[in-house]
Design an enzyme around this catalytic site. Structure first.
Site, PDB file in Angstrom:
ATOM      1  N   ASP A 147       0.857  -1.191   0.000  1.00 37.37           N
ATOM      2  CA  ASP A 147       0.000   0.000   0.000  1.00 37.37           C
ATOM      3  C   ASP A 147       0.891   1.240   0.000  1.00 37.37           C
ATOM      4  O   ASP A 147       1.922   1.261   0.689  1.00 37.37           O
ATOM      5  CB  ASP A 147      -0.816   0.102   1.299  1.00 37.37           C
ATOM      6  CG  ASP A 147      -1.874  -0.978   1.418  1.00 37.37           C
ATOM      7  OD1 ASP A 147      -2.142  -1.647   0.420  1.00 37.37           O
ATOM      8  OD2 ASP A 147      -2.409  -1.135   2.541  1.00 37.37           O
ATOM      9  N   ILE A 148       0.467   2.269  -0.738  1.00 38.09           N
ATOM     10  CA  ILE A 148       1.249   3.507  -0.753  1.00 38.09           C
ATOM     11  C   ILE A 148       1.367   4.072   0.662  1.00 38.09           C
ATOM     12  O   ILE A 148       2.429   4.489   1.122  1.00 38.09           O
ATOM     13  CB  ILE A 148       0.589   4.550  -1.685  1.00 38.09           C
ATOM     14  CG1 ILE A 148       0.763   4.103  -3.140  1.00 38.09           C
ATOM     15  CG2 ILE A 148       1.196   5.941  -1.473  1.00 38.09           C
ATOM     16  CD1 ILE A 148       0.091   4.993  -4.143  1.00 38.09           C
ATOM     17  N   THR A 188       1.745 -20.097  -3.435  1.00 38.82           N
ATOM     18  CA  THR A 188       2.745 -19.313  -2.682  1.00 38.82           C
ATOM     19  C   THR A 188       3.108 -17.993  -3.375  1.00 38.82           C
ATOM     20  O   THR A 188       3.750 -17.142  -2.774  1.00 38.82           O
ATOM     21  CB  THR A 188       4.062 -20.105  -2.499  1.00 38.82           C
ATOM     22  OG1 THR A 188       4.605 -20.365  -3.786  1.00 38.82           O
ATOM     23  CG2 THR A 188       3.845 -21.389  -1.744  1.00 38.82           C
ATOM     24  N   CYS A 382     -23.906   1.408  28.318  1.00 35.59           N
ATOM     25  CA  CYS A 382     -23.887   2.766  27.796  1.00 35.59           C
ATOM     26  C   CYS A 382     -25.258   3.154  27.223  1.00 35.59           C
ATOM     27  O   CYS A 382     -26.185   3.394  27.981  1.00 35.59           O
ATOM     28  CB  CYS A 382     -22.745   2.922  26.796  1.00 35.59           C
ATOM     29  SG  CYS A 382     -22.056   4.580  26.818  1.00 35.59           S
ATOM     30  N   GLY A 384     -27.329   1.241  26.113  1.00 40.38           N
ATOM     31  CA  GLY A 384     -28.206   0.195  26.632  1.00 40.38           C
ATOM     32  C   GLY A 384     -28.690   0.512  28.042  1.00 40.38           C
ATOM     33  O   GLY A 384     -29.800   0.151  28.429  1.00 40.38           O
ATOM     34  N   HIS A 507     -18.096   0.880  29.859  1.00 40.33           N
ATOM     35  CA  HIS A 507     -17.920  -0.245  28.941  1.00 40.33           C
ATOM     36  C   HIS A 507     -17.127  -1.394  29.575  1.00 40.33           C
ATOM     37  O   HIS A 507     -15.910  -1.473  29.396  1.00 40.33           O
ATOM     38  CB  HIS A 507     -17.210   0.227  27.672  1.00 40.33           C
ATOM     39  CG  HIS A 507     -18.082   1.099  26.828  1.00 40.33           C
ATOM     40  ND1 HIS A 507     -18.939   0.593  25.883  1.00 40.33           N
ATOM     41  CD2 HIS A 507     -18.265   2.437  26.838  1.00 40.33           C
ATOM     42  CE1 HIS A 507     -19.608   1.597  25.325  1.00 40.33           C
ATOM     43  NE2 HIS A 507     -19.213   2.717  25.884  1.00 40.33           N
ATOM     44  N   GLU A 509     -17.022  -4.398  28.666  1.00 40.42           N
ATOM     45  CA  GLU A 509     -16.561  -5.393  27.680  1.00 40.42           C
ATOM     46  C   GLU A 509     -15.069  -5.269  27.362  1.00 40.42           C
ATOM     47  O   GLU A 509     -14.430  -6.240  26.963  1.00 40.42           O
ATOM     48  CB  GLU A 509     -17.401  -5.314  26.392  1.00 40.42           C
ATOM     49  CG  GLU A 509     -17.205  -4.072  25.513  1.00 40.42           C
ATOM     50  CD  GLU A 509     -18.040  -2.871  25.955  1.00 40.42           C
ATOM     51  OE1 GLU A 509     -18.546  -2.869  27.093  1.00 40.42           O
ATOM     52  OE2 GLU A 509     -18.170  -1.915  25.157  1.00 40.42           O
TER      53      GLU A 509
HETATM   54  N1  GLN Z   1     -24.929   7.884  22.499  1.00 35.72           N
HETATM   55  C1  GLN Z   1     -24.773   7.807  23.911  1.00 35.72           C
HETATM   56  C2  GLN Z   1     -23.958   8.954  24.452  1.00 35.72           C
HETATM   57  O1  GLN Z   1     -23.206   9.577  23.731  1.00 35.72           O
HETATM   58  C3  GLN Z   1     -24.176   6.488  24.341  1.00 35.72           C
HETATM   59  C4  GLN Z   1     -22.797   6.258  23.835  1.00 35.72           C
HETATM   60  C5  GLN Z   1     -22.381   4.823  23.884  1.00 35.72           C
HETATM   61  O2  GLN Z   1     -23.225   3.932  23.976  1.00 35.72           O
HETATM   62  N2  GLN Z   1     -21.097   4.538  23.784  1.00 35.72           N
HETATM   63  O3  GLN Z   1     -24.041   9.265  25.615  1.00 35.72           O
END
Ligand code: GLN
Length: 543
Positions: A147-148, A188, A382, A384, A507, A509
């Site tokens: 890639d350039i 290859t 978040c 959620g 978060h 996760e």
């Molecule tokens: N959109 C929401 C906020 O900015 C939640 C962001 C997110 O879920 N990472 O507060």
């Protein structure tokens, strides 16, 4: 003295370079060495924070608040390297720095050029990635050789190997051996050409790792060794895994990569990687488990990388709770338009990940409602969590006009902007980002999960739980179970008379590892398992 490993990729993108880099890091850690991990990305965006999930997949967040490439997630899952803002540099970040220096007059009137100024800045970035002075510093170069845009990075690592001495550096090139079904052969040539490109720049790989779906023959190893100028024993096969990406490090060790690394870097003879606990983990994964179905309600379910860390965290939680997590990926849009029961019927847990914007938000609210009313375990991350608060305000408090102010004014702004975010116009790096402390309410589900009351978790959002509604919401039964100690922000909520209904503004996760599952994911999946086992007595709670 730190040894430097550079990992490049050839032939195609999406070869699993991040995973391979993480696996290499793990091999060193299991030899008892310390590692640092870094990714250099040749695109011009300063960071991936403003990039669409269609372009880039998940945006990873570091403790110190940078928005970064999702490969950093592989690094954290595979190693214990400290991941910081110095773990990811893009062309944009490098150029911004050089241009700022030029404007300050730091170059004393000289013409500013790719070589040496950009390459010097890249070399500085590599050193910044290794500030902890680890035994081994691993740097993955994003993109594909040829890639350039990769050129300045390749030139910089070539120079770097001269600066630190060739013996203190190792180049690993990951390549693909495409399989031609019609002739039943692995080819290859593309690998020969990609190594040829590297050699034009002055880099000869020490190790060639070959991604392949079929076993390589001896002749192919001979040929690759001859044409690529790589020792025969350093031509390593990395075959597609059967059941888990966590096999990758073990497979590389089976190919002898660990002893090659020891020898090539001049590490003490007899250094061995101890994979006992990892092998036990793989045994667990292989065992037949109870199947539990979890719905993930998101906007980008068709993209494999958009919720990468969520999928991984669910897998880790499954290993810890003896469960195989079967995912039902549900588009949040669909849910907004259909009866929740049509799409969610029979799931044992509902996970609503983060997100932005109006599209899909109402579907997430529906998902939260379904979980709350039917006593189905719910984990809202978040957006959620925000959806769960909105749902509770509407259904339980009867505030029909409750919503977030993210996409317009609200009659009841239960989720709203903090004062400090009012008037922020720039999009890049301006959210509430990185690790923040949080105090958990004693006796709450979250405190029980973590087994302590002081935690720190990573954030990436602009909007917050609106404290103007806190008393009202709490009186109606929603518990604010996690609070920022000084800013008084609600970071976690839960419903005490529900088997598991937890929402977190942060978060979790990002911090889950195969051998150290995140406590919230673990307890969520355990609750889902419990739900699956007790379905016969399912109590449908009417509002
Ligand atoms: N959109 C929401 C906020 O900015 C939640 C962001 C997110 O879920 N990472 O507060």
């Amino acid at each position: 003295m730190t040894k430097f490993i550079f990992i490049t990729g050839g032939v195609v993108s999406s070869l699993g370079k991040g995973l391979t880099s993480g696996a290499v890091g793990m091999i060193f850690e299991r030899m008892g060495l310390t590692v640092s991990m870094q990714k250099l990305d040749p695109y011009i965006n300063v960071d991936p924070g403003t990039m669409s999930p269609f372009q880039h997949g998940e945006v990873y967040v570091t403790d110190d608040g940078s928005e970064a490439d999702l490969d950093l997630g592989h690094y954290e899952r595979f190693t214990h390297a400290a991941i910081t803002r110095n773990s990811n540099f893009t062309t944009g970040k490098i150029y911004s720095e050089v241009i700022a220096k030029e404007r300050r007059g730091d170059y004393l009137g000289r013409t500013v050029q790719v070589i040496p100024h950009i390459t010097d800045e890249i070399k500085r970035a590599i050193r910044l990635g290794a500030t902890s002075e680890p035994d081994v510093a691993i740097t993955e170069i994003g993109g594909t050789v040829g890639d350039i845009e990769s050129l300045p990075f390749l030139e910089a690592i070539r120079q770097f190997s001269l600066d630190v001495g060739r013996r203190n550096c190792l180049f690993i090139h990951l390549t693909l051996l495409p399989y031609l079904r019609t002739s039943g052969e692995l080819k290859t040539k593309p690998s020969q050409q990609s190594v040829g490109k590297l050699r034009e720049i002055g880099i000869t790989p020490d190790v060639l790792v070959c991604r392949t779906e079929k076993p390589m023959t001896d002749e192919m190893r001979d040929k690759l060794s001859l044409f690529c100028n790589v020792e025969r024993r350093a031509v390593i096969e990395e075959r597609d895994v059967d059941y888990s990406i966590y096999e990758v490090p073990i497979n590389l060790v089976a190919e002898g990569l660990d002893s090659l690394l020891v020898e090539f870097l001049g590490l003490p003879e007899g250094t061995k990687a101890d994979f006992d606990s990892w092998l036990r983990l793989l045994d667990e994964i292989r065992k037949p488990q109870v199947e539990v179905e979890i719905a993930l309600v998101g906007k980008y379910i068709e993209l494999t990388d958009a919720y990468k860390s969520h999928y991984e965290a669910l897998t880790h939680a499954g290993i810890a709770t003896g469960v195989t997590v079967k995912l039902r990926k549900i588009s949040a849009d669909t849910l907004a338009e259909r009866e929740a029961d049509d799409v969610l019927h029979g799931v044992h847990g509902i996970l609503v990940p983060g997100g932005f914007g109006e599209r899909g938000f109402e579907g997430k609210v529906q998902a939260a409602r379904y979980a709350r009313e039917r006593n189905i375990p719910y984990l809202g991350i978040c957006y959620g969590m925000q959806a769960a608060v909105v749902e509770f305000a509407r259904s339980v408090l009867g505030l029909a006009g409750a919503t977030t102010t993210e996409f317009g004014d609200a009659e009841h702004p239960v989720i709203s902007l903090l004062d400090e975010q009012q008037g922020v116009e720039e999009k890049g790096g301006t959210m509430r980002l990185g690790a923040f402390e949080c105090e958990l309410r004693p006796g709450s589900k979250v405190a029980e999960a973590y087994g302590c009351e002081q935690i720190a978790e990573r954030h990436r959002h602009r909007y917050e739980f609106n404290n103007a509604y806190r008393t009202q919401l709490e009186e109606a039964g929603l518990v604010a179970s996690g609070i920022h100690p000084t800013l008084d922000l609600v970071e976690a909520i839960e419903l005490p008379d529900h088997p598991f209904f937890v929402g977190v503004q942060y978060h979790p996760e990002f911090k889950s590892r195969p051998l150290e599952p995140h406590p919230l994911f673990r307890d969520f999946v355990a609750a889902a398992r419990h739900h699956a086992e007790g379905r016969a007595t399912l109590h449908v709670k009417a509002n």
